[in-house]
Design a protein around this motif. Sequence first.
Motif, PDB file in Angstrom:
ATOM      1  N   PRO A 110     -30.692 -42.530  -2.622  1.00  0.00           N
ATOM      2  CA  PRO A 110     -31.284 -43.464  -1.836  1.00  0.00           C
ATOM      3  C   PRO A 110     -30.113 -44.263  -0.888  1.00  0.00           C
ATOM      4  O   PRO A 110     -30.483 -45.189  -0.204  1.00  0.00           O
ATOM      5  CB  PRO A 110     -31.637 -44.575  -2.818  1.00  0.00           C
ATOM      6  N   TYR A 111     -28.916 -44.023  -1.393  1.00  0.00           N
ATOM      7  CA  TYR A 111     -27.582 -44.577  -0.456  1.00  0.00           C
ATOM      8  C   TYR A 111     -26.892 -43.300  -0.021  1.00  0.00           C
ATOM      9  O   TYR A 111     -26.717 -42.208  -0.415  1.00  0.00           O
ATOM     10  CB  TYR A 111     -26.703 -45.299  -1.283  1.00  0.00           C
ATOM     11  N   ALA A 112     -26.115 -43.983   1.064  1.00  0.00           N
ATOM     12  CA  ALA A 112     -25.355 -42.745   1.883  1.00  0.00           C
ATOM     13  C   ALA A 112     -24.242 -42.459   0.930  1.00  0.00           C
ATOM     14  O   ALA A 112     -23.637 -41.320   1.018  1.00  0.00           O
ATOM     15  CB  ALA A 112     -24.849 -43.351   3.261  1.00  0.00           C
ATOM     16  N   ASN A 113     -23.685 -43.486   0.538  1.00  0.00           N
ATOM     17  CA  ASN A 113     -22.242 -43.401  -0.476  1.00  0.00           C
ATOM     18  C   ASN A 113     -22.351 -44.348  -1.378  1.00  0.00           C
ATOM     19  O   ASN A 113     -23.095 -45.439  -1.435  1.00  0.00           O
ATOM     20  CB  ASN A 113     -21.033 -43.213   0.423  1.00  0.00           C
ATOM     21  N   ALA A 163     -35.951 -45.806  -5.565  1.00  0.00           N
ATOM     22  CA  ALA A 163     -35.401 -46.933  -4.549  1.00  0.00           C
ATOM     23  C   ALA A 163     -33.795 -47.084  -4.571  1.00  0.00           C
ATOM     24  O   ALA A 163     -33.204 -47.577  -3.866  1.00  0.00           O
ATOM     25  CB  ALA A 163     -36.234 -48.189  -4.364  1.00  0.00           C
ATOM     26  N   CYS A 164     -33.661 -47.154  -6.096  1.00  0.00           N
ATOM     27  CA  CYS A 164     -32.062 -47.426  -6.488  1.00  0.00           C
ATOM     28  C   CYS A 164     -31.423 -46.294  -7.171  1.00  0.00           C
ATOM     29  O   CYS A 164     -30.159 -45.821  -6.986  1.00  0.00           O
ATOM     30  CB  CYS A 164     -31.867 -48.591  -7.335  1.00  0.00           C
ATOM     31  N   HIS A 165     -32.057 -45.457  -7.948  1.00  0.00           N
ATOM     32  CA  HIS A 165     -31.334 -44.429  -8.914  1.00  0.00           C
ATOM     33  C   HIS A 165     -31.837 -43.219  -8.213  1.00  0.00           C
ATOM     34  O   HIS A 165     -32.772 -42.498  -7.938  1.00  0.00           O
ATOM     35  CB  HIS A 165     -31.906 -44.315 -10.104  1.00  0.00           C
ATOM     36  N   PRO A 211     -40.189 -39.984   0.206  1.00  0.00           N
ATOM     37  CA  PRO A 211     -39.761 -41.179   1.349  1.00  0.00           C
ATOM     38  C   PRO A 211     -38.485 -40.976   1.942  1.00  0.00           C
ATOM     39  O   PRO A 211     -37.949 -41.471   2.827  1.00  0.00           O
ATOM     40  CB  PRO A 211     -40.097 -42.322   0.478  1.00  0.00           C
ATOM     41  N   ILE A 212     -37.343 -40.546   0.839  1.00  0.00           N
ATOM     42  CA  ILE A 212     -35.950 -40.568   1.494  1.00  0.00           C
ATOM     43  C   ILE A 212     -35.940 -38.992   1.859  1.00  0.00           C
ATOM     44  O   ILE A 212     -35.985 -37.995   1.088  1.00  0.00           O
ATOM     45  CB  ILE A 212     -35.004 -40.650   0.131  1.00  0.00           C
ATOM     46  N   GLU A 213     -35.388 -38.669   3.277  1.00  0.00           N
ATOM     47  CA  GLU A 213     -35.099 -37.578   3.706  1.00  0.00           C
ATOM     48  C   GLU A 213     -33.473 -37.115   3.355  1.00  0.00           C
ATOM     49  O   GLU A 213     -32.905 -37.866   3.098  1.00  0.00           O
ATOM     50  CB  GLU A 213     -35.525 -37.622   5.334  1.00  0.00           C
ATOM     51  N   GLN A 214     -33.357 -35.745   3.779  1.00  0.00           N
ATOM     52  CA  GLN A 214     -32.248 -35.258   3.310  1.00  0.00           C
ATOM     53  C   GLN A 214     -31.015 -35.375   4.977  1.00  0.00           C
ATOM     54  O   GLN A 214     -31.634 -35.517   5.892  1.00  0.00           O
ATOM     55  CB  GLN A 214     -32.156 -33.592   3.461  1.00  0.00           C
ATOM     56  N   ALA A 253     -22.735 -53.737  -8.188  1.00  0.00           N
ATOM     57  CA  ALA A 253     -23.070 -52.898  -9.209  1.00  0.00           C
ATOM     58  C   ALA A 253     -23.456 -51.559  -8.738  1.00  0.00           C
ATOM     59  O   ALA A 253     -24.314 -51.397  -7.912  1.00  0.00           O
ATOM     60  CB  ALA A 253     -24.144 -53.491 -10.039  1.00  0.00           C
ATOM     61  N   LEU A 254     -22.860 -50.549  -9.406  1.00  0.00           N
ATOM     62  CA  LEU A 254     -23.576 -48.842  -8.991  1.00  0.00           C
ATOM     63  C   LEU A 254     -24.515 -48.463  -9.965  1.00  0.00           C
ATOM     64  O   LEU A 254     -24.299 -48.410 -10.965  1.00  0.00           O
ATOM     65  CB  LEU A 254     -22.181 -48.154  -9.210  1.00  0.00           C
ATOM     66  N   PRO A 255     -25.679 -48.260  -9.259  1.00  0.00           N
ATOM     67  CA  PRO A 255     -26.682 -47.772  -9.936  1.00  0.00           C
ATOM     68  C   PRO A 255     -26.621 -46.294 -10.471  1.00  0.00           C
ATOM     69  O   PRO A 255     -26.252 -45.561  -9.450  1.00  0.00           O
ATOM     70  CB  PRO A 255     -27.976 -47.667  -9.140  1.00  0.00           C
TER      71      PRO A 255
END
Length: 280
Positions: A134-137, A77-79, A107-110, A148-150
């Motif tokens: 998990p994040y766009a950027n 979910a974070c990393h 759960p996370i798509e491309q 904080a950047l995981p």
Amino acid sequence: MVRTIALLIGAGFVFVLGIALFGTISTAITDPAPETAEHEFHHHPKDAGLSSAGLFGTFDKQQLQRGLKVYQEVCAACHSLKYVSFRDLEQIGYSEGQVKALAQAWPIEQPSVNPDTGEAATRKNIPSDRFPSPYANEVAARAANNNALPPDLSLMAKARHDGANYVASLLTGYQNQPAELLRKFPDAKTPQGLHYNPYFANLNIAMPPPITSDGQVTYEDGTQPTRDQMAKDVAAFLAWTAEPNLERRHAAGFATVIFLLIFVFLTWGAYKNVWRGVKH
């Protein structure tokens, strides 16, 4: 003449370096650096007892699969895991069909583009895809985590000293600050929004405890998912993502040592044979 000048210049350099070294040692003795909370209360990682450790270490595929499950349900979910492809999971015991199903169910798509409208869209993962972030950027990642950047976890077991043991110790190391620390270093109180962890370099980490209780995931092989077990399993998985060729490297190293021993023995035999008629 040139040689003499060169010797004098060299002697001058040695003299200056000697003075600098003496000054450094003298200062360290007469004016030592003040003790810090990090120096006194930082803990070295505990031995997680992973099968991949040591010169002849190998991976336990069942443990790697459990570690993947912990990563999927706790860490993903974070990393990110941007250097690992879904099809790489065949190396830890999954079949081609299982990898395909796992990729599609992730759960996370491309990120993708709608071919009809040209607008941003997503699509299901395929085995050749790498694990999606998990994040766009980076901006989105920091915004979701109090700036904080995981970090990406692909190479984490190589990026930290005693990496796999460090990961397992860190995940189970969250605790309240010791009273002795606050007594000796009143200014070292953990800032708001951070969490005390003696295995982290500066003792205070932005990541909340990810593994909070026993049974946080369910293992299909019947292994009891205690906090320690989950931490060890995901540490083993990250040891594999950082060095998936570890077993082949160990095998190649062992074969090389055996070859060198045989070569030395044959060389010694050839030497004795060639010189046996020569008197010493």
